[in-house]
Write a protein that holds these residues in place. Structure first.
Motif, PDB file in Angstrom:
ATOM      1  N   GLU A  16       0.823  -1.212   0.000  1.00 56.56           N
ATOM      2  CA  GLU A  16       0.000   0.000   0.000  1.00 56.56           C
ATOM      3  C   GLU A  16       0.859   1.265   0.000  1.00 56.56           C
ATOM      4  O   GLU A  16       0.326   2.368   0.138  1.00 56.56           O
ATOM      5  N   SER A  17       2.154   1.091  -0.167  1.00 51.52           N
ATOM      6  CA  SER A  17       3.066   2.238  -0.219  1.00 51.52           C
ATOM      7  C   SER A  17       3.106   2.773  -1.643  1.00 51.52           C
ATOM      8  O   SER A  17       4.032   2.517  -2.417  1.00 51.52           O
ATOM      9  N   HIS A  18       2.086   3.521  -2.000  1.00 49.51           N
ATOM     10  CA  HIS A  18       1.946   4.009  -3.367  1.00 49.51           C
ATOM     11  C   HIS A  18       3.034   5.028  -3.698  1.00 49.51           C
ATOM     12  O   HIS A  18       3.536   5.738  -2.832  1.00 49.51           O
ATOM     13  N   HIS A  19       3.384   5.077  -4.973  1.00 53.72           N
ATOM     14  CA  HIS A  19       4.386   6.014  -5.494  1.00 53.72           C
ATOM     15  C   HIS A  19       5.754   5.758  -4.882  1.00 53.72           C
ATOM     16  O   HIS A  19       6.495   6.688  -4.568  1.00 53.72           O
ATOM     17  N   THR A  20       6.085   4.494  -4.691  1.00 57.72           N
ATOM     18  CA  THR A  20       7.407   4.104  -4.211  1.00 57.72           C
ATOM     19  C   THR A  20       7.961   2.992  -5.097  1.00 57.72           C
ATOM     20  O   THR A  20       7.219   2.275  -5.773  1.00 57.72           O
ATOM     21  N   SER A  21       9.275   2.841  -5.066  1.00 56.90           N
ATOM     22  CA  SER A  21       9.904   1.787  -5.860  1.00 56.90           C
ATOM     23  C   SER A  21       9.594   0.402  -5.295  1.00 56.90           C
ATOM     24  O   SER A  21       9.535  -0.572  -6.051  1.00 56.90           O
ATOM     25  N   ILE A  22       9.397   0.286  -3.961  1.00 60.92           N
ATOM     26  CA  ILE A  22       9.094  -1.034  -3.400  1.00 60.92           C
ATOM     27  C   ILE A  22       7.739  -1.508  -3.890  1.00 60.92           C
ATOM     28  O   ILE A  22       7.536  -2.700  -4.154  1.00 60.92           O
ATOM     29  N   LYS A  23       6.793  -0.594  -4.050  1.00 60.53           N
ATOM     30  CA  LYS A  23       5.494  -0.933  -4.621  1.00 60.53           C
ATOM     31  C   LYS A  23       5.656  -1.399  -6.060  1.00 60.53           C
ATOM     32  O   LYS A  23       5.053  -2.386  -6.479  1.00 60.53           O
ATOM     33  N   GLN A  24       6.502  -0.702  -6.815  1.00 60.97           N
ATOM     34  CA  GLN A  24       6.757  -1.085  -8.200  1.00 60.97           C
ATOM     35  C   GLN A  24       7.437  -2.444  -8.274  1.00 60.97           C
ATOM     36  O   GLN A  24       7.100  -3.270  -9.130  1.00 60.97           O
ATOM     37  N   ARG A  25       8.380  -2.704  -7.365  1.00 59.36           N
ATOM     38  CA  ARG A  25       9.055  -4.009  -7.360  1.00 59.36           C
ATOM     39  C   ARG A  25       8.062  -5.133  -7.065  1.00 59.36           C
ATOM     40  O   ARG A  25       8.096  -6.196  -7.711  1.00 59.36           O
ATOM     41  N   LEU A  26       7.191  -4.921  -6.088  1.00 57.90           N
ATOM     42  CA  LEU A  26       6.210  -5.944  -5.744  1.00 57.90           C
ATOM     43  C   LEU A  26       5.268  -6.205  -6.913  1.00 57.90           C
ATOM     44  O   LEU A  26       4.884  -7.349  -7.175  1.00 57.90           O
ATOM     45  N   ASN A  27       4.910  -5.163  -7.647  1.00 61.80           N
ATOM     46  CA  ASN A  27       4.034  -5.325  -8.810  1.00 61.80           C
ATOM     47  C   ASN A  27       4.728  -6.107  -9.926  1.00 61.80           C
ATOM     48  O   ASN A  27       4.072  -6.806 -10.706  1.00 61.80           O
ATOM     49  N   ASP A  28       6.063  -5.980 -10.005  1.00 57.88           N
ATOM     50  CA  ASP A  28       6.812  -6.647 -11.075  1.00 57.88           C
ATOM     51  C   ASP A  28       7.133  -8.106 -10.759  1.00 57.88           C
ATOM     52  O   ASP A  28       7.563  -8.848 -11.652  1.00 57.88           O
ATOM     53  N   ILE A  29       6.960  -8.521  -9.492  1.00 62.09           N
ATOM     54  CA  ILE A  29       7.234  -9.914  -9.127  1.00 62.09           C
ATOM     55  C   ILE A  29       6.088 -10.794  -9.634  1.00 62.09           C
ATOM     56  O   ILE A  29       4.934 -10.620  -9.247  1.00 62.09           O
ATOM     57  N   THR A  30       6.406 -11.716 -10.500  1.00 63.96           N
ATOM     58  CA  THR A  30       5.372 -12.568 -11.100  1.00 63.96           C
ATOM     59  C   THR A  30       5.507 -14.033 -10.721  1.00 63.96           C
ATOM     60  O   THR A  30       4.582 -14.814 -10.933  1.00 63.96           O
ATOM     61  N   SER A  31       6.636 -14.437 -10.151  1.00 65.84           N
ATOM     62  CA  SER A  31       6.844 -15.854  -9.827  1.00 65.84           C
ATOM     63  C   SER A  31       7.950 -15.983  -8.791  1.00 65.84           C
ATOM     64  O   SER A  31       8.668 -15.014  -8.488  1.00 65.84           O
ATOM     65  N   ASP A  32       8.089 -17.191  -8.229  1.00 69.06           N
ATOM     66  CA  ASP A  32       9.176 -17.456  -7.288  1.00 69.06           C
ATOM     67  C   ASP A  32      10.533 -17.291  -7.963  1.00 69.06           C
ATOM     68  O   ASP A  32      11.509 -16.879  -7.322  1.00 69.06           O
ATOM     69  N   LYS A  33      10.582 -17.584  -9.254  1.00 70.27           N
ATOM     70  CA  LYS A  33      11.843 -17.453  -9.991  1.00 70.27           C
ATOM     71  C   LYS A  33      12.294 -15.995 -10.024  1.00 70.27           C
ATOM     72  O   LYS A  33      13.477 -15.706  -9.831  1.00 70.27           O
ATOM     73  N   SER A  34      11.358 -15.084 -10.234  1.00 67.72           N
ATOM     74  CA  SER A  34      11.716 -13.665 -10.276  1.00 67.72           C
ATOM     75  C   SER A  34      12.142 -13.168  -8.901  1.00 67.72           C
ATOM     76  O   SER A  34      12.933 -12.233  -8.788  1.00 67.72           O
ATOM     77  N   LEU A  35      11.633 -13.797  -7.834  1.00 68.12           N
ATOM     78  CA  LEU A  35      12.063 -13.431  -6.484  1.00 68.12           C
ATOM     79  C   LEU A  35      13.526 -13.767  -6.249  1.00 68.12           C
ATOM     80  O   LEU A  35      14.220 -13.071  -5.509  1.00 68.12           O
ATOM     81  N   GLU A  36      13.991 -14.835  -6.870  1.00 66.00           N
ATOM     82  CA  GLU A  36      15.368 -15.282  -6.668  1.00 66.00           C
ATOM     83  C   GLU A  36      16.349 -14.563  -7.572  1.00 66.00           C
ATOM     84  O   GLU A  36      17.560 -14.711  -7.423  1.00 66.00           O
ATOM     85  N   GLU A  37      15.857 -13.770  -8.511  1.00 63.85           N
ATOM     86  CA  GLU A  37      16.754 -13.070  -9.426  1.00 63.85           C
ATOM     87  C   GLU A  37      17.479 -11.939  -8.715  1.00 63.85           C
ATOM     88  O   GLU A  37      17.034 -11.427  -7.685  1.00 63.85           O
TER      89      GLU A  37
END
Length: 317
Positions: free
Chosen positions: A194-215
């Motif tokens: 819920e931290s709108h207009h932040t990069s952490i919000k953008q990162r969470l939106n870009d995570i699509t799978s467990d594989k992307s979490l490990e990148e």
């Protein structure tokens, strides 16, 4: 003693910087004005879009940002010499995207004039690797647009911007977490999603799978594509999530072993690291990093010392 920005920002070597710009009188010109009740929150979208757009034109990578109601933060990686690898046509195209023309004919004539002038090309190539020009092209149009909307004149931003050089990975990740947790520290929300207009919000939106979490952790936008080596998306998200909980509920959120291992790998002290997240920006002057690197930078700037030595002794092992 203050440090001139031209001395702080190395124009020949790449590096990380934390930049901050505040609205004049720290008024909520990007949020809800407490006196008039006018809602200016849409300006946060302007700033966020502009940050991501300009990062693809200048030689920068954006690692963290937070757009608040009266200020914003950016943690970026600057590669001042990267534009030397661009073709003349790429330099011209990027500059025309930064300063767009009103008509196609005007754009064509301007591009031809740029390509026919080696001096102009060299100047624009240098500016594409300049932190000051990046921040100027971020702040000035937004100020003009806001003043036009308010039908007024005068300063929108308090000053140009402040900047801090981040001297090692521990400083970079600490500052990234500090920036991403701005809404949590301001008690706007307790949840990263819920931290709108932040990069952490953008990162969470870009995570699509467990594989992307490990990148490996990458910038959220940019043209340099600099890669960090010591932390994954999962490690960083877990680190920020734990820090957010610990800031909201002190002494209740125990640190997970994996998160503690990340801090140890970055040579950071767990307890003092969390304490400094409350006021990381004010604890240091123009540089953040280990004691020895701060002293080296002070010597390079012909200064006896720089603010932050005592804090760095607590932050690092």
């Amino acid at each position: 003693m203050t440090v001139a920005r031209k001395e702080l920002v190395d124009t020949h070597s790449p590096g990380f910087y934390h930049c901050t710009t505040r609205c004049v009188r720290r008024a909520f010109l990007c949020g809800i004005n407490e006196e008039s009740g006018q809602d200016y929150s849409h300006r946060k979208d302007w700033i966020e879009r502009r940050i991501n757009e300009l990062s693809t034109l200048f030689s920068v990578d954006i690692y963290a940002y937070a757009v608040m109601s009266n200020h914003y933060h950016i943690v970026l990686y600057l590669a001042p010499l990267a534009p030397l690898q661009l073709t003349d046509d790429e330099v011209a195209e990027r500059w025309l995207a930064i300063y767009p023309s009103k008509t196609d004919l005007r754009r064509t004539l301007r591009k031809q004039a740029i390509l026919n002038s080696p001096k102009t090309l060299a100047l624009y190539r240098q500016r594409l690797g300049s932190l000051s020009w990046f921040m100027s092209r971020l702040n000035e149009p937004l100020a003009k647009l806001s003043n036009q909307e308010d039908d007024c004149n005068g300063k929108f931003w308090q000053s140009r911007y402040t900047s801090q050089a981040l001297l090692d990975e521990g400083a970079v990740f600490s500052c990234m977490a500090y920036v991403d947790l701005n809404p949590v520290r301001a008690k706007i929300t307790q949840k990263l999603e819920e931290s709108h207009h932040t990069s952490i919000k953008q990162r969470l939106n870009d995570i699509t799978s467990d594989k992307s979490l490990e990148e490996t952790l990458l910038p959220v936008s940019g043209s340099v594509k600099h890669i960090t080596q010591n932390i994954s998306n999962r490690d960083y998200i877990n680190l920020v999530e734990w820090a957010g909980k610990a800031l909201v509920h002190p002494n209740k959120a125990s640190i997970p072993k994996d998160t503690q291992a990340v801090l140890e790998r970055l040579n950071l002290q767990t307890n003092h690291w969390l304490t400094q997240l409350h006021s990381l920006e004010s604890r240091y002057c123009r540089v953040i990093g280990p004691v020895e690197l701060i002293r080296q930078r002070a010597k390079k700037l012909y200064r006896r010392c720089l603010q932050g030595i005592s804090s760095a002794k607590l932050l690092y092992n």
